[in-house]
Design a protein around this motif. Structure first.
Motif, PDB file in Angstrom:
ATOM      1  N   PHE A 249       0.828  -1.300   0.095  1.00  0.00           N
ATOM      2  CA  PHE A 249      -0.036   0.180   0.064  1.00  0.00           C
ATOM      3  C   PHE A 249       0.797   1.385   0.114  1.00  0.00           C
ATOM      4  O   PHE A 249       0.376   2.297  -0.554  1.00  0.00           O
ATOM      5  CB  PHE A 249      -0.874  -0.006   1.268  1.00  0.00           C
ATOM      6  N   ASP A 250       2.213   1.139   0.413  1.00  0.00           N
ATOM      7  CA  ASP A 250       3.071   2.144   0.736  1.00  0.00           C
ATOM      8  C   ASP A 250       3.170   2.910  -0.850  1.00  0.00           C
ATOM      9  O   ASP A 250       3.199   4.015  -1.287  1.00  0.00           O
ATOM     10  CB  ASP A 250       4.110   1.954   1.230  1.00  0.00           C
ATOM     11  N   LEU A 251       3.657   1.785  -1.740  1.00  0.00           N
ATOM     12  CA  LEU A 251       3.723   2.033  -3.140  1.00  0.00           C
ATOM     13  C   LEU A 251       2.638   2.347  -4.058  1.00  0.00           C
ATOM     14  O   LEU A 251       2.550   3.392  -4.712  1.00  0.00           O
ATOM     15  CB  LEU A 251       4.504   0.676  -3.894  1.00  0.00           C
ATOM     16  N   ALA A 252       1.300   1.928  -3.660  1.00  0.00           N
ATOM     17  CA  ALA A 252       0.199   2.213  -4.301  1.00  0.00           C
ATOM     18  C   ALA A 252      -0.099   3.674  -3.851  1.00  0.00           C
ATOM     19  O   ALA A 252      -0.561   4.412  -4.817  1.00  0.00           O
ATOM     20  CB  ALA A 252      -0.839   1.144  -3.920  1.00  0.00           C
ATOM     21  N   VAL A 253      -0.045   3.930  -2.753  1.00  0.00           N
ATOM     22  CA  VAL A 253      -0.249   5.477  -2.423  1.00  0.00           C
ATOM     23  C   VAL A 253       0.564   6.560  -3.041  1.00  0.00           C
ATOM     24  O   VAL A 253       0.121   7.468  -3.828  1.00  0.00           O
ATOM     25  CB  VAL A 253       0.067   5.726  -0.748  1.00  0.00           C
ATOM     26  N   ALA A 254       1.885   6.175  -3.350  1.00  0.00           N
ATOM     27  CA  ALA A 254       2.722   6.940  -4.043  1.00  0.00           C
ATOM     28  C   ALA A 254       2.315   7.029  -5.572  1.00  0.00           C
ATOM     29  O   ALA A 254       2.215   8.090  -6.124  1.00  0.00           O
ATOM     30  CB  ALA A 254       4.201   6.282  -4.285  1.00  0.00           C
ATOM     31  N   VAL A 255       1.906   6.121  -6.214  1.00  0.00           N
ATOM     32  CA  VAL A 255       1.549   5.845  -7.555  1.00  0.00           C
ATOM     33  C   VAL A 255       0.121   6.707  -7.683  1.00  0.00           C
ATOM     34  O   VAL A 255      -0.066   7.844  -8.515  1.00  0.00           O
ATOM     35  CB  VAL A 255       0.881   4.443  -7.977  1.00  0.00           C
ATOM     36  N   VAL A 256      -0.762   6.653  -6.624  1.00  0.00           N
ATOM     37  CA  VAL A 256      -2.093   7.479  -6.849  1.00  0.00           C
ATOM     38  C   VAL A 256      -1.779   8.811  -6.654  1.00  0.00           C
ATOM     39  O   VAL A 256      -2.439   9.603  -7.114  1.00  0.00           O
ATOM     40  CB  VAL A 256      -3.161   6.767  -5.639  1.00  0.00           C
ATOM     41  N   GLU A 257      -1.040   9.191  -5.578  1.00  0.00           N
ATOM     42  CA  GLU A 257      -0.746  10.572  -5.365  1.00  0.00           C
ATOM     43  C   GLU A 257      -0.134  11.186  -6.543  1.00  0.00           C
ATOM     44  O   GLU A 257      -0.486  12.298  -6.729  1.00  0.00           O
ATOM     45  CB  GLU A 257       0.226  10.643  -4.184  1.00  0.00           C
ATOM     46  N   ALA A 258       0.736  10.568  -6.944  1.00  0.00           N
ATOM     47  CA  ALA A 258       1.454  10.988  -8.304  1.00  0.00           C
ATOM     48  C   ALA A 258       0.591  11.296  -9.479  1.00  0.00           C
ATOM     49  O   ALA A 258       0.601  12.087 -10.374  1.00  0.00           O
ATOM     50  CB  ALA A 258       2.529  10.276  -8.879  1.00  0.00           C
ATOM     51  N   ALA A 259      -0.307  10.551  -9.598  1.00  0.00           N
ATOM     52  CA  ALA A 259      -1.616  10.593 -10.578  1.00  0.00           C
ATOM     53  C   ALA A 259      -2.525  11.621 -10.264  1.00  0.00           C
ATOM     54  O   ALA A 259      -3.487  11.937 -11.050  1.00  0.00           O
ATOM     55  CB  ALA A 259      -2.136   9.314 -10.882  1.00  0.00           C
ATOM     56  N   GLY A 260      -2.394  12.366  -9.062  1.00  0.00           N
ATOM     57  CA  GLY A 260      -3.362  13.512  -8.708  1.00  0.00           C
ATOM     58  C   GLY A 260      -4.529  13.374  -7.991  1.00  0.00           C
ATOM     59  O   GLY A 260      -5.535  14.171  -7.802  1.00  0.00           O
ATOM     60  N   PHE A 261      -4.387  12.150  -7.159  1.00  0.00           N
ATOM     61  CA  PHE A 261      -5.396  11.765  -6.172  1.00  0.00           C
ATOM     62  C   PHE A 261      -4.970  12.064  -4.784  1.00  0.00           C
ATOM     63  O   PHE A 261      -3.764  11.786  -4.599  1.00  0.00           O
ATOM     64  CB  PHE A 261      -6.058  10.363  -6.478  1.00  0.00           C
ATOM     65  N   ARG A 262      -5.798  12.560  -3.854  1.00  0.00           N
ATOM     66  CA  ARG A 262      -5.760  12.559  -2.498  1.00  0.00           C
ATOM     67  C   ARG A 262      -6.563  11.993  -1.659  1.00  0.00           C
ATOM     68  O   ARG A 262      -7.960  11.767  -2.020  1.00  0.00           O
ATOM     69  CB  ARG A 262      -5.866  14.095  -2.274  1.00  0.00           C
ATOM     70  N   PRO A 263      -6.284  11.755  -0.196  1.00  0.00           N
ATOM     71  CA  PRO A 263      -7.181  11.185   0.663  1.00  0.00           C
ATOM     72  C   PRO A 263      -8.644  11.864   0.635  1.00  0.00           C
ATOM     73  O   PRO A 263      -8.550  13.096   0.430  1.00  0.00           O
ATOM     74  CB  PRO A 263      -6.630  11.752   1.922  1.00  0.00           C
ATOM     75  N   GLY A 264      -9.580  11.166   0.960  1.00  0.00           N
ATOM     76  CA  GLY A 264     -10.982  11.723   0.714  1.00  0.00           C
ATOM     77  C   GLY A 264     -11.333  12.441   1.742  1.00  0.00           C
ATOM     78  O   GLY A 264     -10.649  12.856   2.689  1.00  0.00           O
ATOM     79  N   ARG A 265     -12.843  12.397   2.235  1.00  0.00           N
ATOM     80  CA  ARG A 265     -13.282  13.078   3.257  1.00  0.00           C
ATOM     81  C   ARG A 265     -13.046  12.780   4.574  1.00  0.00           C
ATOM     82  O   ARG A 265     -12.814  13.506   5.627  1.00  0.00           O
ATOM     83  CB  ARG A 265     -14.799  12.995   3.119  1.00  0.00           C
ATOM     84  N   ASP A 266     -12.601  11.561   4.898  1.00  0.00           N
ATOM     85  CA  ASP A 266     -12.080  11.016   6.144  1.00  0.00           C
ATOM     86  C   ASP A 266     -11.124   9.498   5.716  1.00  0.00           C
ATOM     87  O   ASP A 266     -11.096   9.437   4.612  1.00  0.00           O
ATOM     88  CB  ASP A 266     -13.113  10.526   6.938  1.00  0.00           C
ATOM     89  N   ARG A 267     -10.663   9.084   6.828  1.00  0.00           N
ATOM     90  CA  ARG A 267      -9.606   7.970   6.334  1.00  0.00           C
ATOM     91  C   ARG A 267     -10.409   6.584   5.969  1.00  0.00           C
ATOM     92  O   ARG A 267      -9.323   5.700   5.483  1.00  0.00           O
ATOM     93  CB  ARG A 267      -8.575   7.782   7.609  1.00  0.00           C
ATOM     94  N   PHE A 268     -11.479   6.697   6.071  1.00  0.00           N
ATOM     95  CA  PHE A 268     -12.171   5.213   5.247  1.00  0.00           C
ATOM     96  C   PHE A 268     -12.846   5.580   3.829  1.00  0.00           C
ATOM     97  O   PHE A 268     -13.044   4.727   3.340  1.00  0.00           O
ATOM     98  CB  PHE A 268     -13.627   5.179   6.291  1.00  0.00           C
ATOM     99  N   ASP A 269     -12.740   6.781   3.386  1.00  0.00           N
ATOM    100  CA  ASP A 269     -13.174   7.118   2.230  1.00  0.00           C
ATOM    101  C   ASP A 269     -12.235   6.765   1.099  1.00  0.00           C
ATOM    102  O   ASP A 269     -11.254   6.427   1.334  1.00  0.00           O
ATOM    103  CB  ASP A 269     -13.567   8.749   2.210  1.00  0.00           C
ATOM    104  N   PHE A 270     -12.816   6.766  -0.153  1.00  0.00           N
ATOM    105  CA  PHE A 270     -11.983   6.631  -1.372  1.00  0.00           C
ATOM    106  C   PHE A 270     -11.174   7.670  -1.315  1.00  0.00           C
ATOM    107  O   PHE A 270     -11.289   8.900  -0.836  1.00  0.00           O
ATOM    108  CB  PHE A 270     -12.880   6.350  -2.516  1.00  0.00           C
ATOM    109  N   TRP A 271      -9.790   7.541  -2.396  1.00  0.00           N
ATOM    110  CA  TRP A 271      -9.229   8.475  -2.395  1.00  0.00           C
ATOM    111  C   TRP A 271      -9.786   9.668  -3.724  1.00  0.00           C
ATOM    112  O   TRP A 271     -10.298   8.938  -4.553  1.00  0.00           O
ATOM    113  CB  TRP A 271      -7.853   8.506  -2.790  1.00  0.00           C
ATOM    114  N   ARG A 272      -9.727  10.903  -3.708  1.00  0.00           N
ATOM    115  CA  ARG A 272     -10.358  11.592  -4.661  1.00  0.00           C
ATOM    116  C   ARG A 272      -9.396  12.602  -5.583  1.00  0.00           C
ATOM    117  O   ARG A 272      -8.605  12.813  -4.877  1.00  0.00           O
ATOM    118  CB  ARG A 272     -11.534  12.766  -3.929  1.00  0.00           C
ATOM    119  N   ARG A 273      -9.803  12.883  -6.461  1.00  0.00           N
ATOM    120  CA  ARG A 273      -9.310  13.707  -7.578  1.00  0.00           C
ATOM    121  C   ARG A 273      -9.179  15.263  -6.971  1.00  0.00           C
ATOM    122  O   ARG A 273     -10.122  15.701  -6.188  1.00  0.00           O
ATOM    123  CB  ARG A 273      -9.841  13.902  -8.665  1.00  0.00           C
TER     124      ARG A 273
END
Length: 273
Positions: A249-273
């Motif tokens: 998940f540490d690697l996946a988070v780095a990929v998703v952040e680099a693509a322009g997504f950020r944590p959602g409304r709370d720590r349980f939410d999907f990540w959002r653009r």
């Protein structure tokens, strides 16, 4: 902080072995700092209802000794036990629906009888000579690149014709079995096909899963989803044993952040653009 793991299997999925344990998976999730896990057990069909699209298409059945139904009562009891024993971990119920567009009536009947918190949509099989055949076999039977293109086209059809699932799981599942003789898998070879899937997902306002059992999606792939209007990313380990929950998940988070997504409304939410 790690995101929620929204794709986890336990002893209640037909393809897990003796090491699978919902309790042990929750223990591991707490130990590594996951806020939530969703136990999305396999919902697959070997015998389908008369009003399932698979019946209308004349598809013949799969081996009943291979795909086993969910023990709904046993599963529900395990979920309740985990929620009681791990109050600081959000434990979601769920299913991973295999080919939901082909088994719409059967899936709907199951969910009416046993509603869940999270529904994933998956494509594991394609039609070959009137039968549903696992895509791992199709890669060698009909050619890897042709199978991959057909797989992605079928995903578009699945997304557009089934609204039962909230998250599309492992968008390029055949990569797990990519034949060595087919050459190196290159995402850009299938960019237009990926984008067609992502447009369909975005039109239905559904989430794209970054699956960390599959070969990890590239930043480019996740960015294609964003460019096609996608707004939500889900993380899924596709874990079948406790030790792999939240894997990479540490690697996946780095990929998703680099693509322009950020944590959602709370720590349980999907990540959002």
């Amino acid at each position: 902080m790690l995101p929620a793991d929204n794709h986890v299997h336990s002893q209640w999925s037909w393809d897990t072995g003796p090491r699978a344990s919902m309790l042990a998976t929750c223990e591991r999730a707490v130990a590594i700092g996951l806020p939530s896990v969703a136990f999305t057990e396999h919902l697959d069909y070997t015998v389908w209802a008369p009003d399932d699209p698979a019946t209308a298409l004349g598809l013949t059945g799969r081996r009943p000794d291979y795909h086993q139904p969910i023990d709904v009562e046993g599963y529900a009891a395990s979920i309740a036990e985990c929620r009681g024993r791990f109050p600081d971990l959000r434990v979601l119920s769920g299913v991973e629906t295999g080919e939901p567009h082909l088994f719409a009536a059967s899936v709907a009947a199951h969910l009416r009888a046993a509603p869940v918190d999270r529904v994933l949509g998956s494509l594991h099989s394609l039609e070959l000579d009137g039968r549903l055949v696992g895509v791992n076999r199709m890669l060698t039977a009909t050619g890897a690149k042709d199978t991959m293109r057909r797989y992605l086209a079928e995903l578009v059809h699945m997304v557009e014709s089934s609204d039962v699932f909230q998250v599309l799981a492992h968008v390029d599942y055949p990569r797990r079995s990519w034949p060595s003789g087919a050459g190196r898998y290159t995402e850009s070879d299938f960019e237009e096909e990926y984008r067609a899937v992502f447009r369909a997902l975005a039109a239905g306002d559904r989430a794209f899963e970054v699956n960390t059992t599959s070969p990890l999606a590239s930043v480019d792939q996740v960015r294609w989803f964003r460019e096609e209007g996608g707004s939500a990313v889900s993380f899924g380990s596709d874990s079948h044993v406790p030790g792999t929950v939240g894997q990479r998940f540490d690697l996946a988070v780095a990929v998703v952040e680099a693509a322009g997504f950020r944590p959602g409304r709370d720590r349980f939410d999907f990540w959002r653009r």
